[in-house]
Design an enzyme around this catalytic site. Sequence first.
Site, PDB file in Angstrom:
ATOM      1  N   HIS A  68      -0.914   5.806   6.770  1.00 44.36           N
ATOM      2  CA  HIS A  68      -0.344   5.788   5.428  1.00 44.36           C
ATOM      3  C   HIS A  68       0.010   7.217   5.015  1.00 44.36           C
ATOM      4  O   HIS A  68      -0.569   8.178   5.524  1.00 44.36           O
ATOM      5  CB  HIS A  68      -1.321   5.185   4.419  1.00 44.36           C
ATOM      6  N   SER A 127       0.801  -1.226   0.000  1.00 43.76           N
ATOM      7  CA  SER A 127       0.000   0.000   0.000  1.00 43.76           C
ATOM      8  C   SER A 127       0.831   1.271   0.000  1.00 43.76           C
ATOM      9  O   SER A 127       0.367   2.322  -0.447  1.00 43.76           O
ATOM     10  CB  SER A 127      -0.932   0.008   1.219  1.00 43.76           C
TER      11      SER A 127
END
Length: 269
Positions: free
Chosen positions: A251, A44
């Site tokens: 993230h 990711s």
Amino acid sequence: MKLRRTATYVTSLLAAVTLALTGASAAAAADAQAAGGYVALGDSYSSGVGAGSYDSGSGDCRRTPKAYPALWAAANSPASFSFVACSGAKTGDVLANQMGPLNSSTGLVSLTIGGNDAGFADVMTTCVLQSEANCVARVNTAKTFVQNSLPAKLDSVYSQVRAKAPSANVVVLGYPRFYKLNGSCIAGLTEGERTAINGAADLLNSVISKRAADHGYAYGDIAAAFTGHEICSGDSWLHSVKWTGINDSYHPTAAGQSGGYLPVLSSKA
């Protein structure tokens, strides 16, 4: 005086020629890699989770044009660009599902992998929802895995990349250190939990960088690039817990992709 001026002139001329040749060599290397094609592998952090504007065609892989591989490709116009990084990917997923685009003409490969093997999502869930003691224990379990089991898994991926793309420049990128300690956060995890998580990130990066070096690959230090932009820094390039988009939590933001990851890749490509 004339001899001194002549010597100074010659020295300056040689320095200018050296600088020009060095710049030309770097530009030629970048052009050669672009001409050979670029393949972006990984999890990711490479697909761009957290940056938004996801490509609906990528499904659960959540790839985005705001991710550093897409940004590098847009800036350098490689002969081909295969963006196969996928959210949630582990080393086994890279081996099983992402090797297809690699071939003898591939010029550049970028890769982030290892965090999911170490249980990144479960570590953060435990630390957010449970006690500090449980958080630290889960972090320590992850660190034991990183030390004892992850190196062989990374070796399998790195070896297969070289077998499939023998001429490629392979750039292995690390992960950010999540927290600025004693920073601006007034709620959330304890300093003990933040310290433990940062320590695990440092260990993960050290193992990744060592295995990359042993395979002759370039390593991109993302933790250094994100220094001053951690959670609790006041200018974070990372999402903290994001309840309205839980998958984006922990993230990089779009700024983290363009301001952190992209320059590191560009410096190694």
